[in-house]
Motif scaffolding. Structure first.
Motif, PDB file in Angstrom:
ATOM      1  N   ARG A 193       1.577   7.429  -0.029  1.00 22.43           N
ATOM      2  CA  ARG A 193       2.450   8.850  -0.152  1.00 22.43           C
ATOM      3  C   ARG A 193       1.570   9.446  -0.664  1.00 22.43           C
ATOM      4  NH1 ARG A 193       8.803   8.562  -2.353  1.00 22.43           N
ATOM      5  NH2 ARG A 193       8.279  10.502  -2.627  1.00 22.43           N
ATOM      6  N   ILE A 194       0.527   8.620  -2.415  1.00 18.86           N
ATOM      7  CA  ILE A 194       0.240   9.970  -2.847  1.00 18.86           C
ATOM      8  C   ILE A 194      -1.370  10.329  -2.207  1.00 18.86           C
ATOM      9  CG2 ILE A 194      -1.683  10.341  -4.739  1.00 18.86           C
ATOM     10  CD1 ILE A 194      -0.149   7.949  -6.016  1.00 18.86           C
ATOM     11  N   THR A 234      -2.195   0.399  -8.738  1.00 19.91           N
ATOM     12  CA  THR A 234      -2.250   2.178  -7.837  1.00 19.91           C
ATOM     13  C   THR A 234      -2.462   2.631  -9.165  1.00 19.91           C
ATOM     14  OG1 THR A 234      -0.103   1.969  -6.252  1.00 19.91           O
ATOM     15  CG2 THR A 234      -0.263   3.917  -6.786  1.00 19.91           C
ATOM     16  N   SER A 254       1.637  -4.029  -7.233  1.00 21.52           N
ATOM     17  CA  SER A 254       1.477  -2.843  -5.590  1.00 21.52           C
ATOM     18  C   SER A 254       1.308  -1.174  -6.979  1.00 21.52           C
ATOM     19  CB  SER A 254       2.313  -2.714  -4.933  1.00 21.52           C
ATOM     20  OG  SER A 254       2.562  -1.185  -4.213  1.00 21.52           O
ATOM     21  N   LEU A 265      -5.308   5.250  -9.904  1.00 23.89           N
ATOM     22  CA  LEU A 265      -5.416   6.961 -10.694  1.00 23.89           C
ATOM     23  C   LEU A 265      -6.175   6.686 -11.719  1.00 23.89           C
ATOM     24  CD1 LEU A 265      -1.800   7.320  -8.578  1.00 23.89           C
ATOM     25  CD2 LEU A 265      -4.313   8.143  -7.905  1.00 23.89           C
ATOM     26  N   LEU A 291       8.164   6.308 -10.806  1.00 27.86           N
ATOM     27  CA  LEU A 291       7.341   5.422  -9.691  1.00 27.86           C
ATOM     28  C   LEU A 291       5.799   6.878  -9.611  1.00 27.86           C
ATOM     29  CD1 LEU A 291       4.936   3.325 -10.190  1.00 27.86           C
ATOM     30  CD2 LEU A 291       5.995   4.101  -7.404  1.00 27.86           C
ATOM     31  N   PHE A 292       6.860   7.711  -8.687  1.00 22.56           N
ATOM     32  CA  PHE A 292       5.618   9.202  -8.351  1.00 22.56           C
ATOM     33  C   PHE A 292       5.775  10.341  -9.212  1.00 22.56           C
ATOM     34  CE2 PHE A 292       4.280   7.221  -4.755  1.00 22.56           C
ATOM     35  CZ  PHE A 292       6.103   5.991  -4.076  1.00 22.56           C
ATOM     36  N   PRO A 329       1.340  10.322 -11.086  1.00 19.12           N
ATOM     37  CA  PRO A 329       0.348  10.885 -10.263  1.00 19.12           C
ATOM     38  C   PRO A 329       0.273  12.254 -11.265  1.00 19.12           C
ATOM     39  CG  PRO A 329       0.848   9.541  -8.175  1.00 19.12           C
ATOM     40  CD  PRO A 329       2.512   9.201  -9.759  1.00 19.12           C
ATOM     41  N   ALA A 346       0.642  -1.066  -0.192  1.00 15.14           N
ATOM     42  CA  ALA A 346      -0.182   0.133  -0.080  1.00 15.14           C
ATOM     43  C   ALA A 346       0.944   1.126   0.068  1.00 15.14           C
ATOM     44  CB  ALA A 346      -0.940   0.059   1.179  1.00 15.14           C
ATOM     45  N   MET A 347       2.218   0.583  -0.096  1.00 13.34           N
ATOM     46  CA  MET A 347       3.138   2.539  -0.237  1.00 13.34           C
ATOM     47  C   MET A 347       2.912   3.422  -1.527  1.00 13.34           C
ATOM     48  SD  MET A 347       5.815   3.509  -1.349  1.00 13.34           S
ATOM     49  CE  MET A 347       7.611   2.886  -1.631  1.00 13.34           C
ATOM     50  N   PRO A 348       2.862   2.894  -2.689  1.00 15.80           N
ATOM     51  CA  PRO A 348       2.704   4.081  -3.045  1.00 15.80           C
ATOM     52  C   PRO A 348       0.844   4.918  -3.036  1.00 15.80           C
ATOM     53  CG  PRO A 348       3.115   2.026  -4.099  1.00 15.80           C
ATOM     54  CD  PRO A 348       2.821   1.562  -3.321  1.00 15.80           C
ATOM     55  N   ILE A 349      -0.151   4.066  -2.350  1.00 16.27           N
ATOM     56  CA  ILE A 349      -1.398   5.092  -2.525  1.00 16.27           C
ATOM     57  C   ILE A 349      -0.889   5.850  -1.488  1.00 16.27           C
ATOM     58  CG2 ILE A 349      -3.855   4.253  -2.041  1.00 16.27           C
ATOM     59  CD1 ILE A 349      -3.753   2.240  -3.715  1.00 16.27           C
TER      60      ILE A 349
END
Lengths: 224, 681, 318
Positions: free
Chosen positions: B598-599, C137, C133, C141, C291-292, C295, B593-596
């Motif tokens: 962080r977002i 994610t 994961s 999104l 990755l970040f 979003p 669940a880490m990416p979620i």
């Protein structure tokens, strides 16, 4: 319905949507040079819209307005800002937006609000461009939002300029342009404003060593 | 003749079954065999008769009412079953039946424990009686008494394992909020009774209310029923209370009790108040969207299995209320058919949630009992050790993630179709806002799928992370049977949506006078909620298509087999050259669940610390690494702390009248006397 | 009855064409990318050779894999195949188009993705978990943007049924709609995220820490890997056909007639050629984002979709 309109009127509606998108893009931009470029594109879109409206309504003075817009908002003012930014050495800075998701959601809510406000006007007018009044109001409001949510002076100035773009677009859409005198006056004012802003940037930076508007509160006198 | 009395006889048997189960359990303390041999079968009988009575009322469109000689001498209790009550009664029936199949195997762990079996059996029976009576009640008095029975008996069930202080605290929060919610409901009924001529629902229905008062009644009802159902921000009791109760009770609470709250809300708004205003729908839509997103985000952050499922209940309640909000908007703006579509979507999701949430909680109970662990981070590889539980839990996961061809997908599809009909509305603002709410619904659905990939992957797949888990055992036969029943119902209601919608038409016809006959107009194969051109879903064909596709690959396989290429061998897991992977190298739930995390960090209250103990002289090579993560619910800080502070300051101000001087108290009496004398003149 | 039978037959043929041409589309994208990057490209038929080779190879399954690991490729391929049966490639108004609308289509892809992610978690390695994961994610999104774009289309055409939407666009003729323009841009960005192309995920990477889709299928081999790869190619082609046929539907067959079908084949061929070139161009010009930062990319898609929706409500409705 949309498919019964002639092509250039459809183009006007599409350009209006693209102008709205450029307002969103300005709100989300982090880099100064990219902001200036998006602002230039916005000016170009507004000039194109003016040309189409001129063709549609036959008001020939709008061609001059379009040319003026291109000269000022697309070429001169961006060039001025570009030069300014490079002279001050901030062209590689990141003017970050705080909480970009919140800003985006607020912007969307404001667009819907402007639509709600513009509905009575919508029902009164009969020209094709009445739909765009809500969009132009939204561009103005988003320019104000940019003024509020940004910390650095350059971003705020661009927000102010895009606000003026919105006003011009509103005038073109609603009333087929303003009287030429008013038009020239406003354009000249904006030009002078850009030059004076440039001068003020240097003064501000000399006083407080940065262009971070949040630090201007050093000038307030209070007992601490 | 007998048929006329069929319905009342079944109702009587249903109530008698659950009452009998509770009474019989009083003797269960010394005789542990009473629970599996008498109490649970009686409860199962109650479940079967509730289901039968509910189905008869719903499908045959019959209504039956009577007056019981209970209650106060001049205020007898009225009982009534109509298609809406019948639907919810059948939900209670299925839930009770599954629990009674599951119960004997599960409560065996309490046989030699310090807690009283009599209390367990008594309160379980009373809980079911309470829920049945709420649904059957036809006047405000009977409704409130039944509601309180339901709340109090569930409190005792939540606090059953009372030697743990955390359980007692959770149960206290639950009791407090249940009482506040009950008070709000009573006030809401009070508004209706005040303007009407009596306390029976018929009188309340006929009460003439202007918009202000009906809005007040709606707001109070939303607060009260929303508190019981779990809408944000009054949801805080749910993630505390549901994990703490025994698992079959958690299934009953999450799967059935929350639906009873939805029943109360629908009865109040669509039946008793009758003419909803579209503004209520917009407020409800906003609250429900926030609830759904909030629930799923917090669920993703949990690593206690039952707490995660509790947060998912919050999310699904949000989805149900999104459907109800859309329905109210359409009814309020004069589109009754579209309103009916929204109502059908909400009812379908109610049914679906009852099925898959009960299934998931029962499965979680089996996992907890079999592996003796609460924390997902210590489980893993349970599919090999608990194959049946794993299979049915997978069906539950697929259903709750709203994937075709199972039932969760149908109700989400119907909700989206309702939201899409905004083109028919006049207000442009609504036409802009509703798609955004639908986008939030889509986000929640996708996040729920992510969460259940995490749950299933961490718990059942991979390798066991602790030694205890490696020695887990499969659940007992009754427990597996209960899960099988619910799982097959999930598939059934996913593949036969037209039959289900036909049954719901009876409910909506009785409630609002409109039914969605167009949905099944093209036969049992196609579900066409608006028209065949607008949208259609051929659920049986989807199942057939998947089976055909699998069959096609089977043919390909048969083609390859004779050529000797179809052999399958086992080998080591690929390890990138670092050496064999052990169980600690797997992804944990928190890591998944880490990416979620962080977002979405601004929406959560995260408390994350990483401690590194470094080797002296080598700054990049830690000797030890400790990672701690706490996720707290932000509503405690944003909503409850200010309310508590306000209460404190107000109480402090009011307490100033308590000065301690006798003269002042005498002066109060004196002033009051003078005032009253003046008022009389 | 004859008409019905013809229609079902054509639906079957259309699905078969989808399945057979999907590797060719991937081959074309790879060829254009190689041309742009000044490399020698493999033959256009190379993906077929790869699949044939994989089907013939030994299937190796880890000792710790569960039955789900072995069943998942079939479910993934099956649901993607079902999605291919529903999307109009050559003709509209086919009976299979009534089984599912756009939302159900998204549901099919979600089912495939669910099982792929579970398979990634099954083997008990860190790579699989990481891939699962990240994939879940990013797809979560991308959902709101896709849904709002679909809503915009549905509000314009008053339907979510693919045949009805395409018929509506055909009937309207060449109209410049701002809502469609923005919905198109948004759907292109979402398609890039969902099919795992640059800038979201690099399909040709061999560095595990940069993988998303590949990390989940790291353990698969032999016919399992062939099925999963084929499903991925099929998904890319489905998205391409959706974008081509919804926004530029001219040339699609509206009734079943030899010459009309021939034109339809040529039309979709040209559209896919152009789309493949555009995709290859985009992949060569952009770099894969960390990755970040994805979003932010998906927020851009959401903004575009929102503007499409708002411009429909504000500008296009009288």
């Amino acid at each position: 319905m949309l498919n019964q309109l002639p092509l250039y009127q459809q183009a006007i509606l599409t350009l209006a949507a693209m102008i709205l998108f450029s307002s969103f893009a300005l709100l989300a931009q982090n880099r100064v040079l990219a902001m200036i470029h998006v602002f230039a594109w916005q000016g170009l879109l507004v000039a194109l819209t003016t040309t189409f409206v001129a063709y549609d309504s036959g008001a020939h003075h709008l061609y001059f307005s379009a040319a003026l817009t291109v000269a000022l908002k697309v070429l001169f003012i961006p060039w001025l800002l570009h030069r300014l930014v490079r002279r001050m050495g901030i062209d590689r800075e990141m003017h970050e937006v705080g909480h970009p998701a919140m800003v985006l959601m607020t912007a969307a809510a404001l667009v819907i609000f402007c639509y709600y406000v513009a509905q009575p006007i919508h029902q009164l007018s009969t020209s094709i461009t009445r739909n765009t009044i809500a969009i132009s109001m939204a561009v103005v409001v988003l320019g104000l939002l940019m003024l509020i949510t940004r910390n650095k002076a350059v971003s705020q100035v661009i927000g102010f300029m895009s606000l003026e773009n919105g006003l011009f677009f509103a005038a073109v859409a609603a009333t087929n342009g303003m009287p030429m005198v008013v038009e020239l006056g406003i354009a000249f004012d904006v030009l002078v404003a850009a030059v004076i802003f440039g001068v003020f940037f240097f003064h501000i930076r000399d006083s407080i060593d940065s262009l971070d508007v949040a630090q201007l509160n050093q000038l307030a006198e209070h007992d601490q | 003749m007998l048929y006329d009395n069929f319905l009342p006889i079944m109702l009587a048997l249903a109530l008698a079954g659950s009452l009998g189960s509770s009474l019989v359990s009083l003797l269960a303390d010394r005789r542990a065999w009473i629970l599996p041999r008498l109490a649970f079968p009686l409860l199962g009988m109650a479940g079967i008769f509730s289901l039968a009575a509910g189905l008869v009322a719903m499908i045959n469109d019959t209504t039956f009412s009577s007056q019981l000689p209970l209650g106060l001498p001049w205020l007898h209790w009225h009982l009534r079953i109509d298609p809406l009550a019948g639907f919810f009664l059948s939900l209670i029936g299925i839930g009770t039946l599954a629990t009674s199949l599951y119960g004997p195997g599960y409560v065996r762990e309490f046989h030699h424990g310090p807690y009283s079996l009599a209390v367990l059996g008594l309160t379980t029976g009373l809980f079911v009686v309470g829920m049945q009576s709420v649904v059957l009640a036809d006047d405000a008095f009977a409704f409130m008494v039944a509601w309180e029975i339901m709340s109090l008996s569930s409190y005792f069930l939540v606090v059953y394992q009372h030697q743990n202080a955390a359980n007692r605290r959770a149960a206290f929060v639950y009791l407090l909020m249940a009482q506040v919610g009950g008070l709000a409901i009573m006030l809401s009924f009070g508004v209706l009774v005040g303007f009407g001529s009596g306390i029976s629902f018929d009188a309340m229905r006929a009460a003439p209310l202007n918009l202000t008062w009906s809005s007040i009644a709606f707001a109070l009802g939303l607060l009260g029923f929303g508190m019981k159902a779990g809408l944000v921000p009054v949801h805080v009791w749910l993630p505390e209370a549901h994990p703490v109760a025994p698992s079959h009770i958690s299934a009953l609470m999450s799967g059935v009790m929350l639906k009873v709250a939805v029943y109360g809300f629908i009865r109040l708004v669509f039946d008793l108040i009758g003419t909803p205003h579209w503004g209520w729908g917009v407020a409800l839509l906003i609250i429900a969207s926030i609830t759904a997103l909030f629930g799923v985000l917090y669920a993703l952050m949990q690593h206690d299995l039952k707490r995660l499922l509790a947060y998912h209940s919050i999310e699904n309640i949000g989805i149900i209320f999104i459907g109800l909000g859309l329905s109210i908007i359409f009814f309020g703006t004069g589109h009754p058919l579209l309103g009916t579509l929204g109502l059908v979507a909400a009812l379908y999701h109610t049914l679906n949630h009852m099925l898959f949430k009960s299934l998931l909680f029962l499965g979680a109970g089996a996992v907890l009992q079999g592996s003796r662990e609460h924390d997902m981070e210590r489980m893993g590889g349970l599919l090999a050790r608990m194959p049946w539980t794993g299979l049915f839990f997978l069906i539950g996961c697929i259903s709750i993630s709203a994937l075709p061809p199972f039932n969760g997908f149908v109700s989400e599809w119907l909700t989206f179709q309702t939201a899409l009909q905004v083109v028919n509305l006049d207000s442009g603002v609504l036409r802009a806002v509703i798609p955004i709410a639908a986008a939030i619904l889509a986000l929640t659905g996708a996040l729920a799928a992510a969460c259940f990939v995490k749950v299933y992957g961490v718990v059942f797949l991979g390798q066991p992370r602790t030694r205890r888990v490696r020695r887990s055992r499969e659940a007992k036969r009754g427990m597996v049977l209960a899960q099988a029943l619910l799982a097959s119902l999930c598939l059934l209601f996913g593949v036969l949506p037209t039959a289900t919608v036909t049954a719901f038409n009876h409910v909506t016809q009785g409630l609002t006078g409109h039914s969605l006959s167009v949905a099944t107009a093209h036969g049992w194969l196609w579900l066409t909620p608006i028209s065949a051109d607008t949208a259609s879903y051929g659920a049986p064909l989807v199942l057939l298509g998947i089976l055909l596709a699998l069959g096609a690959w089977a043919i390909v396989y048969l083609f390859l087999r004779p050529r000797g290429h179809a052999k399958m061998n086992r080998g080591e897991t690929w390890d990138c050259g670092f050496g064999p992977p052990n169980a600690r190298m797997q992804y944990t739930a928190s890591a998944f669940a880490m990416p979620i995390r962080r977002i979405f960090a601004p929406l959560l209250r995260l408390n994350e610390t990483v401690e590194r103990e470094l080797r002296p002289g080598l700054p990049l090579e830690p000797v030890q690494l400790r990672h701690q993560l706490h996720v707290e619910d932000i509503t405690w800080n944003w909503f409850y702390a200010p309310v508590a502070r306000l209460l404190h300051t107000t109480a402090r101000r009011v307490s100033r009248i308590q000065t301690g001087h006798l003269r002042h108290y005498l002066a109060y009496s004196f002033v009051t006397l003078i005032l009253l004398l003046w008022v009389i003149t | 009855m004859n008409e019905d039978l013809n229609a079902w037959l054509l639906a079957l043929v259309q699905t078969g064409t989808f399945v057979l041409l999907a590797p060719l589309f991937s081959g074309w994208v790879k060829r254009v990318k190689c041309w742009l990057q000044n490399r020698r490209s493999p033959s256009l038929l190379q993906p077929y050779r790869d699949l044939w080779r994989l089907f013939g190879k030994e299937t190796l399954v880890s000792y710790t894999a569960s039955p789900l690991f072995r069943i998942a490729p079939y479910i993934i391929a099956g649901s993607t195949l079902l999605a291919a049966a529903v999307v109009p490639l050559l003709a509209v108004n086919l009976p299979t188009a009534a089984i599912a609308d756009v939302i159900v289509l998204a549901g099919f892809f979600a089912l495939a993705r669910f099982f792929l992610a579970l398979a990634g978690m099954d083997v008990g390695t860190a790579f699989g978990g990481m891939g699962s994961s990240r994939e879940m994610t990013l797809s979560a999104l991308a959902e709101p943007a896709m849904l709002i774009a679909v809503f915009t289309l549905a509000m314009v055409a008053s339907s979510t049924n693919l045949s009805t939407v395409i018929n509506h666009t055909l009937a309207d003729g060449m109209v410049l709609r701002p809502s469609f323009l923005f919905a198109l841009l948004s759907l292109i960005l979402v398609a890039m995220a969902e099919t795992g192309r640059i800038p979201v995920d690099n399909p040709a990477t061999h560095l595990e820490l940069t993988m998303i889709h590949e990390a989940m299928i790291l353990e698969y081999s032999g016919r399992h890997l062939a099925l999963v790869e084929w499903a991925a190619q099929l998904k890319l082609m489905i998205y391409g056909v959706l974008i081509a046929n919804i926004f530029f539907p001219w040339g699609i067959a509206t009734h079943l007639n030899g010459s009309v079908l021939f034109i339809a084949v040529a039309a979709i061929g040209i559209k896919l050629l152009v789309l493949g070139t555009a995709l290859a161009l985009g992949e060569s010009m952009l770099a894969k984002m960390r990755l970040f930062r994805v979003p932010a990319f998906l927020t851009l898609a959401l903004t575009l979709a929102l503007i499409g929706l708002l411009s429909h409500i504000i500008l296009e409705v009288n």
